[in-house]
Design a protein around this motif. Structure first.
Motif, mmCIF file in Angstrom:
data_model
loop_
_atom_site.group_PDB
_atom_site.id
_atom_site.type_symbol
_atom_site.label_atom_id
_atom_site.label_comp_id
_atom_site.label_asym_id
_atom_site.label_seq_id
_atom_site.Cartn_x
_atom_site.Cartn_y
_atom_site.Cartn_z
ATOM 1 N N ASP A 122 0.844 -1.192 0.000
ATOM 2 C CA ASP A 122 0.000 0.000 0.000
ATOM 3 C C ASP A 122 0.882 1.245 0.000
ATOM 4 O OD1 ASP A 122 -2.760 -1.100 0.303
ATOM 5 O OD2 ASP A 122 -1.882 -1.912 2.142
ATOM 6 N N LEU A 123 0.403 2.274 -0.663
ATOM 7 C CA LEU A 123 1.042 3.587 -0.611
ATOM 8 C C LEU A 123 0.114 4.542 0.134
ATOM 9 C CD1 LEU A 123 2.496 4.243 -4.195
ATOM 10 C CD2 LEU A 123 3.807 4.046 -2.077
ATOM 11 N N ARG A 124 0.654 5.253 1.113
ATOM 12 C CA ARG A 124 -0.112 6.305 1.776
ATOM 13 C C ARG A 124 0.019 7.599 0.986
ATOM 14 N NH1 ARG A 124 2.485 4.026 6.272
ATOM 15 N NH2 ARG A 124 3.802 5.884 6.485
ATOM 16 N N LEU A 125 -0.868 8.540 1.274
ATOM 17 C CA LEU A 125 -0.880 9.801 0.561
ATOM 18 C C LEU A 125 0.493 10.459 0.581
ATOM 19 C CD1 LEU A 125 -2.503 12.001 -0.921
ATOM 20 C CD2 LEU A 125 -3.000 13.004 1.330
ATOM 21 N N ASN A 126 0.957 10.848 -0.605
ATOM 22 C CA ASN A 126 2.215 11.563 -0.844
ATOM 23 C C ASN A 126 3.458 10.696 -0.681
ATOM 24 O OD1 ASN A 126 0.710 13.878 -1.408
ATOM 25 N ND2 ASN A 126 0.738 14.520 0.733
ATOM 26 N N GLN A 127 3.276 9.387 -0.590
ATOM 27 C CA GLN A 127 4.415 8.486 -0.666
ATOM 28 C C GLN A 127 4.670 8.102 -2.126
ATOM 29 O OE1 GLN A 127 3.432 5.147 1.900
ATOM 30 N NE2 GLN A 127 4.640 6.010 3.561
ATOM 31 N N TRP A 128 5.924 7.692 -2.408
ATOM 32 C CA TRP A 128 6.271 7.205 -3.742
ATOM 33 C C TRP A 128 7.167 5.986 -3.598
ATOM 34 C CZ3 TRP A 128 11.369 7.197 -5.642
ATOM 35 C CH2 TRP A 128 12.303 7.875 -4.847
ATOM 36 N N ALA A 129 7.275 5.205 -4.677
ATOM 37 C CA ALA A 129 8.031 3.959 -4.601
ATOM 38 C C ALA A 129 8.510 3.576 -6.004
ATOM 39 C CB ALA A 129 7.159 2.847 -4.019
ATOM 40 N N LEU A 130 9.445 2.635 -6.024
ATOM 41 C CA LEU A 130 10.022 2.123 -7.264
ATOM 42 C C LEU A 130 9.792 0.623 -7.370
ATOM 43 C CD1 LEU A 130 13.537 3.865 -7.122
ATOM 44 C CD2 LEU A 130 11.575 4.569 -8.524
ATOM 45 N N ALA A 131 9.716 0.125 -8.601
ATOM 46 C CA ALA A 131 9.754 -1.307 -8.887
ATOM 47 C C ALA A 131 10.665 -1.513 -10.085
ATOM 48 C CB ALA A 131 8.357 -1.846 -9.190
ATOM 49 N N GLY A 132 11.527 -2.529 -10.000
ATOM 50 C CA GLY A 132 12.469 -2.787 -11.080
ATOM 51 C C GLY A 132 13.875 -2.374 -10.690
ATOM 52 N N GLN A 133 14.779 -2.362 -11.656
ATOM 53 C CA GLN A 133 16.195 -2.099 -11.418
ATOM 54 C C GLN A 133 16.485 -0.614 -11.651
ATOM 55 O OE1 GLN A 133 17.966 -4.891 -10.548
ATOM 56 N NE2 GLN A 133 19.858 -3.777 -10.084
ATOM 57 N N TRP A 134 16.825 0.083 -10.569
ATOM 58 C CA TRP A 134 17.043 1.523 -10.618
ATOM 59 C C TRP A 134 18.343 1.901 -9.910
ATOM 60 C CZ3 TRP A 134 13.576 5.008 -12.870
ATOM 61 C CH2 TRP A 134 12.315 4.488 -13.207
ATOM 62 N N THR A 135 18.913 3.034 -10.311
ATOM 63 C CA THR A 135 20.001 3.677 -9.576
ATOM 64 C C THR A 135 19.485 5.008 -9.050
ATOM 65 O OG1 THR A 135 21.757 2.664 -10.905
ATOM 66 C CG2 THR A 135 22.311 4.671 -9.703
ATOM 67 N N VAL A 136 19.523 5.176 -7.739
ATOM 68 C CA VAL A 136 19.067 6.416 -7.113
ATOM 69 C C VAL A 136 20.271 7.349 -6.978
ATOM 70 C CG1 VAL A 136 17.995 7.467 -5.090
ATOM 71 C CG2 VAL A 136 17.249 5.195 -5.868
ATOM 72 N N GLY A 137 20.239 8.485 -7.701
ATOM 73 C CA GLY A 137 21.304 9.471 -7.641
ATOM 74 C C GLY A 137 20.875 10.705 -6.876
ATOM 75 N N ARG A 138 21.741 11.718 -6.862
ATOM 76 C CA ARG A 138 21.443 12.940 -6.116
ATOM 77 C C ARG A 138 20.228 13.669 -6.680
ATOM 78 N NH1 ARG A 138 24.414 15.321 -2.478
ATOM 79 N NH2 ARG A 138 23.582 17.359 -3.121
ATOM 80 N N GLU A 139 20.156 13.768 -8.015
ATOM 81 C CA GLU A 139 19.093 14.549 -8.636
ATOM 82 C C GLU A 139 17.911 13.716 -9.090
ATOM 83 O OE1 GLU A 139 20.731 18.531 -10.789
ATOM 84 O OE2 GLU A 139 20.799 16.685 -11.968
ATOM 85 N N ASN A 140 18.141 12.441 -9.391
ATOM 86 C CA ASN A 140 17.106 11.670 -10.056
ATOM 87 C C ASN A 140 17.225 10.198 -9.728
ATOM 88 O OD1 ASN A 140 19.157 10.480 -11.664
ATOM 89 N ND2 ASN A 140 18.986 12.088 -13.199
ATOM 90 N N VAL A 141 16.277 9.426 -10.239
ATOM 91 C CA VAL A 141 16.396 7.967 -10.255
ATOM 92 C C VAL A 141 16.506 7.554 -11.714
ATOM 93 C CG1 VAL A 141 15.211 7.629 -8.066
ATOM 94 C CG2 VAL A 141 13.877 7.642 -10.184
ATOM 95 N N LEU A 142 17.442 6.653 -12.010
ATOM 96 C CA LEU A 142 17.756 6.233 -13.370
ATOM 97 C C LEU A 142 17.369 4.774 -13.553
ATOM 98 C CD1 LEU A 142 19.207 6.434 -16.155
ATOM 99 C CD2 LEU A 142 21.330 5.881 -14.936
ATOM 100 N N LEU A 143 16.574 4.501 -14.573
ATOM 101 C CA LEU A 143 16.136 3.134 -14.838
ATOM 102 C C LEU A 143 17.240 2.358 -15.554
ATOM 103 C CD1 LEU A 143 13.948 0.970 -14.803
ATOM 104 C CD2 LEU A 143 13.076 1.924 -16.953
ATOM 105 N N ASP A 144 17.638 1.221 -14.977
ATOM 106 C CA ASP A 144 18.734 0.419 -15.530
ATOM 107 C C ASP A 144 18.260 -0.710 -16.431
ATOM 108 O OD1 ASP A 144 20.730 1.883 -14.116
ATOM 109 O OD2 ASP A 144 20.136 0.839 -12.291
ATOM 110 N N GLN A 145 17.029 -1.162 -16.261
ATOM 111 C CA GLN A 145 16.484 -2.236 -17.085
ATOM 112 C C GLN A 145 15.052 -1.893 -17.480
ATOM 113 O OE1 GLN A 145 16.765 -6.007 -15.082
ATOM 114 N NE2 GLN A 145 18.990 -5.917 -14.842
ATOM 115 N N ALA A 146 14.670 -2.307 -18.681
ATOM 116 C CA ALA A 146 13.319 -2.033 -19.161
ATOM 117 C C ALA A 146 12.270 -2.610 -18.214
ATOM 118 C CB ALA A 146 13.137 -2.629 -20.563
ATOM 119 N N GLY A 147 11.129 -1.943 -18.156
ATOM 120 C CA GLY A 147 10.022 -2.444 -17.356
ATOM 121 C C GLY A 147 9.938 -1.868 -15.960
ATOM 122 N N GLY A 148 10.781 -0.913 -15.629
ATOM 123 C CA GLY A 148 10.741 -0.320 -14.296
ATOM 124 C C GLY A 148 9.573 0.637 -14.127
ATOM 125 N N THR A 149 9.095 0.733 -12.880
ATOM 126 C CA THR A 149 7.917 1.529 -12.559
ATOM 127 C C THR A 149 8.216 2.516 -11.444
ATOM 128 O OG1 THR A 149 6.388 -0.231 -13.225
ATOM 129 C CG2 THR A 149 5.531 1.425 -11.680
#
Length: 320
Positions: A207-234
């Motif tokens: 479950d996500l509560r109001l104003n929460q966010w989340a990732l699914a799939g292969q990602w790299t979390v950087g200072r400015e952004n999150v970068l998708l490393d493999q197709a199909g990420g959410t």
């Protein structure tokens, strides 16, 4: 905030790395002119919603002697790209000169801290008024009229923003701007820890509560952004607003298709300008993408955006 009535020297604009605009030399003649200085960055939703007014003032008071100068100072690294700034100038129909302020030199000369920011400068180079953020449009136009010594019906009352420029539904807006990079990110809800600057597989929570966010799939979390490393990420978020936008860049890679779902369904008639009713869209140039414009009752919704190819850079959600 009170106005300090400081004098602005013409050298304040010397730090611009480039000038864009209708004049061959780019840089306008400002000496002895009434000047409106507009600080902006191309992904800022607050600037986008204020822009129709600045555009209207430039057109309405140009023959009276007003000079509008845009100053593009980037918030995110990819916004330093002159081609992207030119695309934004064309998309927003900006017909006045724009100083490209990639080194923040003009920003520092004005001791500015906000996007958007308006500085109203008289013919002697004195800042007579200033305003930060959206709103106060009629008063701002009255300041322009005083600088020019004119008095007539305000054009601000006739302005109506369209698309991403439309005024927010402030009455129902309960979600704040949400950054995804770790420098300013908050309310991350995927199970487990964030791996800073390292590729890692993530999952959506139950479950996500109001104003929460989340990732699914292969990602790299950087200072400015999150970068998708493999197709199909959410990327998913829970929000309460009429509009949902996302700042995206492809990092110069080929166009990246994506699909948007709202509460697990295609958005239908509530799709934003950058997706169709099925929720399909394409990430091309770096900018703000409008994903949802709710046509029914505004309530809490869960937005999911899934990318069909790797390389998507995701920076921030904004709402309206």
């Amino acid at each position: 905030m009170s106005v300090t009535f400081e004098r602005v020297e013409l050298s304040a604009f010397d730090g611009a790395t480039e000038w864009l605009g209708p004049e061959p030399s780019g840089r306008p003649e400002l000496r002895g002119r009434a000047v409106l200085v507009d600080f902006w960055t191309l992904t800022c939703i607050n600037w986008l919603r204020a822009q129709p007014y600045v555009r209207a003032w430039s057109q309405a008071y140009r023959d009276d002697g007003l000079v509008v100068v845009g100053v593009h100072t980037p918030e995110f690294s990819f916004e330093r790209d002159s081609d992207l700034i030119r695309q934004a100038v064309a998309a927003r129909e900006i017909d006045y000169p724009v100083a490209v302020d990639n080194d923040y030199a003009v920003w520092r000369a004005f001791d500015n801290h906000y996007w958007p920011a308006l500085y109203f400068v008289d013919a002697d180079g004195v800042v007579r008024d200033q305003h930060f953020g959206e709103g106060r449009y009629e008063r701002s136009e009255q300041v322009i009229q005083r600088l020019l010594g004119v008095e007539r019906e305000l054009v601000s009352t006739l302005v109506e923003g369209r698309g991403v420029e439309a005024e927010a539904d402030w009455q129902h807006l309960r979600s704040p701007e949400t950054y995804l990079g770790y420098a300013r990110g908050e309310n991350f809800a995927s199970p487990g820890r964030i791996a800073y600057d390292e590729s890692r597989a993530y999952e959506l929570p139950e479950d996500l509560r109001l104003n929460q966010w989340a990732l699914a799939g292969q990602w790299t979390v950087g200072r400015e952004n999150v970068l998708l490393d493999q197709a199909g990420g959410t990327v998913a978020c829970r929000f309460h607003a009429r509009d949902a936008h996302l700042v995206l860049s492809s990092g110069g890679r080929a166009p990246i298709p994506f699909r948007v779902l709202v509460d697990g369904q295609a958005p239908g008639g509530s799709h934003g300008v950058d997706v169709d009713g099925n929720g399909d869209g394409v990430l091309q140039e770096g900018r703000l993408y409008q994903l949802v414009r709710e046509q029914a009752a505004i309530r809490e919704r869960t937005l999911e955006i899934t990318f069909g190819e790797p390389g998507a850079e995701v920076y921030a959600f904004t709402f309206g």
